[in-house]
Design an enzyme around this catalytic site. Structure first.
Site, PDB file in Angstrom:
ATOM      1  N   ASP A  24       0.814  -1.218   0.000  1.00  0.00           N
ATOM      2  CA  ASP A  24       0.000   0.000   0.000  1.00  0.00           C
ATOM      3  C   ASP A  24       0.849   1.271   0.000  1.00  0.00           C
ATOM      4  O   ASP A  24       1.930   1.307   0.594  1.00  0.00           O
ATOM      5  CB  ASP A  24      -0.913  -0.007   1.241  1.00  0.00           C
ATOM      6  N   HIS A  41       2.312   3.143  -9.182  1.00  0.00           N
ATOM      7  CA  HIS A  41       2.144   1.693  -9.355  1.00  0.00           C
ATOM      8  C   HIS A  41       3.336   1.083 -10.090  1.00  0.00           C
ATOM      9  O   HIS A  41       3.735  -0.051  -9.807  1.00  0.00           O
ATOM     10  CB  HIS A  41       0.833   1.387 -10.089  1.00  0.00           C
ATOM     11  N   GLU A  71     -12.310  -4.677  -3.963  1.00  0.00           N
ATOM     12  CA  GLU A  71     -12.836  -3.309  -3.808  1.00  0.00           C
ATOM     13  C   GLU A  71     -12.105  -2.303  -4.708  1.00  0.00           C
ATOM     14  O   GLU A  71     -12.613  -1.206  -4.950  1.00  0.00           O
ATOM     15  CB  GLU A  71     -12.703  -2.849  -2.340  1.00  0.00           C
ATOM     16  N   ARG A  75     -12.001   2.118  -8.377  1.00  0.00           N
ATOM     17  CA  ARG A  75     -11.107   3.218  -8.803  1.00  0.00           C
ATOM     18  C   ARG A  75     -11.373   3.609 -10.256  1.00  0.00           C
ATOM     19  O   ARG A  75     -11.975   2.838 -11.006  1.00  0.00           O
ATOM     20  CB  ARG A  75      -9.659   2.765  -8.621  1.00  0.00           C
ATOM     21  N   LEU A 135       9.978 -21.559  -3.041  1.00  0.00           N
ATOM     22  CA  LEU A 135       9.131 -20.494  -2.508  1.00  0.00           C
ATOM     23  C   LEU A 135       7.775 -20.599  -3.185  1.00  0.00           C
ATOM     24  O   LEU A 135       7.711 -20.750  -4.404  1.00  0.00           O
ATOM     25  CB  LEU A 135       9.759 -19.115  -2.814  1.00  0.00           C
ATOM     26  N   ARG A 192       2.104  -4.444   6.718  1.00  0.00           N
ATOM     27  CA  ARG A 192       1.425  -3.401   5.941  1.00  0.00           C
ATOM     28  C   ARG A 192       2.230  -2.107   5.972  1.00  0.00           C
ATOM     29  O   ARG A 192       2.173  -1.357   6.956  1.00  0.00           O
ATOM     30  CB  ARG A 192       0.010  -3.121   6.441  1.00  0.00           C
ATOM     31  N   ARG A 198      -4.997  -1.018   9.105  1.00  0.00           N
ATOM     32  CA  ARG A 198      -6.191  -1.850   8.905  1.00  0.00           C
ATOM     33  C   ARG A 198      -5.845  -3.018   7.993  1.00  0.00           C
ATOM     34  O   ARG A 198      -4.784  -3.050   7.359  1.00  0.00           O
ATOM     35  CB  ARG A 198      -7.339  -1.012   8.340  1.00  0.00           C
TER      36      ARG A 198
HETATM   37  C1  IPE Z   1      -5.354  -2.543   0.072  1.00  0.00           C
HETATM   38  O1  IPE Z   1      -5.069  -1.217  -0.159  1.00  0.00           O
HETATM   39  C2  IPE Z   1      -5.353  -3.304  -1.226  1.00  0.00           C
HETATM   40  C3  IPE Z   1      -4.052  -3.465  -1.871  1.00  0.00           C
HETATM   41  C4  IPE Z   1      -2.911  -3.032  -1.423  1.00  0.00           C
HETATM   42  C5  IPE Z   1      -4.068  -4.188  -3.099  1.00  0.00           C
HETATM   43  P1  IPE Z   1      -6.221  -0.129  -0.348  1.00  0.00           P
HETATM   44  O2  IPE Z   1      -5.535   1.160  -0.605  1.00  0.00           O
HETATM   45  O3  IPE Z   1      -7.191  -0.592  -1.363  1.00  0.00           O
HETATM   46  O4  IPE Z   1      -6.914  -0.144   1.073  1.00  0.00           O
HETATM   47  P2  IPE Z   1      -7.809   0.957   1.780  1.00  0.00           P
HETATM   48  O5  IPE Z   1      -8.817   1.426   0.758  1.00  0.00           O
HETATM   49  O6  IPE Z   1      -6.879   2.056   2.202  1.00  0.00           O
HETATM   50  O7  IPE Z   1      -8.403   0.268   2.954  1.00  0.00           O
HETATM   51  C1  IPE Z   2      -1.651   0.170  -3.317  1.00  0.00           C
HETATM   52  O1  IPE Z   2      -1.404   1.521  -3.382  1.00  0.00           O
HETATM   53  C2  IPE Z   2      -1.873  -0.461  -4.659  1.00  0.00           C
HETATM   54  C3  IPE Z   2      -3.261  -0.867  -4.922  1.00  0.00           C
HETATM   55  C4  IPE Z   2      -4.254  -0.773  -4.092  1.00  0.00           C
HETATM   56  C5  IPE Z   2      -3.526  -1.423  -6.225  1.00  0.00           C
HETATM   57  P1  IPE Z   2      -2.584   2.584  -3.412  1.00  0.00           P
HETATM   58  O2  IPE Z   2      -2.953   2.798  -4.849  1.00  0.00           O
HETATM   59  O3  IPE Z   2      -3.691   2.161  -2.536  1.00  0.00           O
HETATM   60  O4  IPE Z   2      -1.858   3.853  -2.850  1.00  0.00           O
HETATM   61  P2  IPE Z   2      -2.439   4.889  -1.818  1.00  0.00           P
HETATM   62  O5  IPE Z   2      -2.862   4.109  -0.605  1.00  0.00           O
HETATM   63  O6  IPE Z   2      -3.589   5.560  -2.491  1.00  0.00           O
HETATM   64  O7  IPE Z   2      -1.294   5.795  -1.538  1.00  0.00           O
HETATM   65 MG    MG Z   3      -4.077   2.485  -0.568  1.00  0.00          MG
END
Ligand code: IPE
Ligand code: IPE
Ligand code: MG
Length: 244
Positions: A24, A41, A71, A75, A135, A192, A198
């Site tokens: 994340d 990304h 979820e 996006r 692995l 995390r 969370r």
């Molecule tokens: C969790 O991150 C999902 C992934 C890292 C793939 P999110 O960015 O989607 O989680 P929330 O929305 O902050 O809970």
């Molecule tokens: C995690 O990074 C990757 C995915 C959920 C695909 P985010 O895209 O959630 O990045 P933040 O949390 O918005 O910074």
């Molecule tokens: Mg995120």
């Protein structure tokens, strides 16, 4: 590519068997630099590759990476599209890059939602690597823990309906064997990065007794040193599983 084994940060018998990682913070990493989220990304995918190599070199047995949740379809289309493209590219690369390293790669998630090309890539990669054991890497894509439990419940209900299973025979072990993670042990360490505290619908069943490790580093900056720090912290914890 030949990856050399190195000494792990803690004695082998203190290492977690299964590490799960919520990748994340890509979007915030990009935003901080005035870049579009999709470049976050791209950097996140590079961090993923490095972490795979590190997991191999320190001898981790099982690792799961949360790449895209059920979820995350909420996006904007262009962000979803760029994540799918990156995933597709990394699956192709993984085949050549980790082919000699005896890495088994499995999809944890529902393959149905992907375009046919990506779906096929997952199927091929799973088939090509199914006999490897060094692995086992779970790629959690279109993964949601609740969705996974619903799938398992349906599969079990079908067996009860056709008479091959009695309700009394439903056990915790049977449920585990009907999850996407059926070939993996429960999670020992959940990491995390990204500052959020969370679980975000990740491996809820499998993390029942996992040690949780949160840190503020955004995923693209998360490196081998940070990973080792989490493992050292894990080795310091006392796990009781409800006992004394
Ligand atoms: C969790 O991150 C999902 C992934 C890292 C793939 P999110 O960015 O989607 O989680 P929330 O929305 O902050 O809970
Ligand atoms: C995690 O990074 C990757 C995915 C959920 C695909 P985010 O895209 O959630 O990045 P933040 O949390 O918005 O910074
Ligand atoms: Mg995120």
């Amino acid at each position: 590519m030949a990856i050399k084994l190195i000494e792990p940060p803690v004695p082998r018998d203190m290492m977690p068997k299964h590490v799960a990682v919520i990748m994340d913070g890509n979007g915030r990493w990009a935003k901080k630099r005035g870049m579009p989220r999709k470049l976050g990304h791209v950097q996140g995918a590079k961090a993923f590759r490095k972490m795979m190599i590190h997991a191999i070199e320190i001898g981790i047995e099982y690792i799961s990476f949360y790449a895209f949740s059920t979820e995350n379809w909420k996006r904007p289309d262009d962000e979803v599209h760029s994540i799918m493209n990156l995933m597709s590219k990394y699956l192709t690369d993984a085949r050549t890059e980790f082919g000699d390293e005896h890495v088994r790669i499995i999809l944890l998630g529902d393959n149905e939602a992907f375009n046919p090309e990506l779906r096929q890539k997952f199927i091929d990669l799973e088939n090509d690597t199914k006999d490897f054991h060094a692995l086992t890497a779970g790629c959690c894509a279109n993964y949601g823990s609740r969705d996974e439990i619903v799938h398992a419940a349906k599969a079990i209900a079908r067996q009860v309906k056709d008479g091959t299973l009695q309700p009394e025979d439903i056990t915790e072990d049977l449920i585990s064997r009907n999850l996407y993670t059926k070939d993996m042990p429960d999670v020992d360490l959940l990491i995390r990065p990204g500052g959020e505290m969370r679980i975000s619908n990740f491996l809820l069943w499998q993390c029942a007794y996992a040690e949780l490790y949160f840190c503020d580093t955004l995923w693209p900056d998360f490196d081998a040193k940070e990973f080792d720090k989490a493992i050292v912290e894990y080795a310091r914890r006392t796990r009781r599983f409800g006992g004394l």
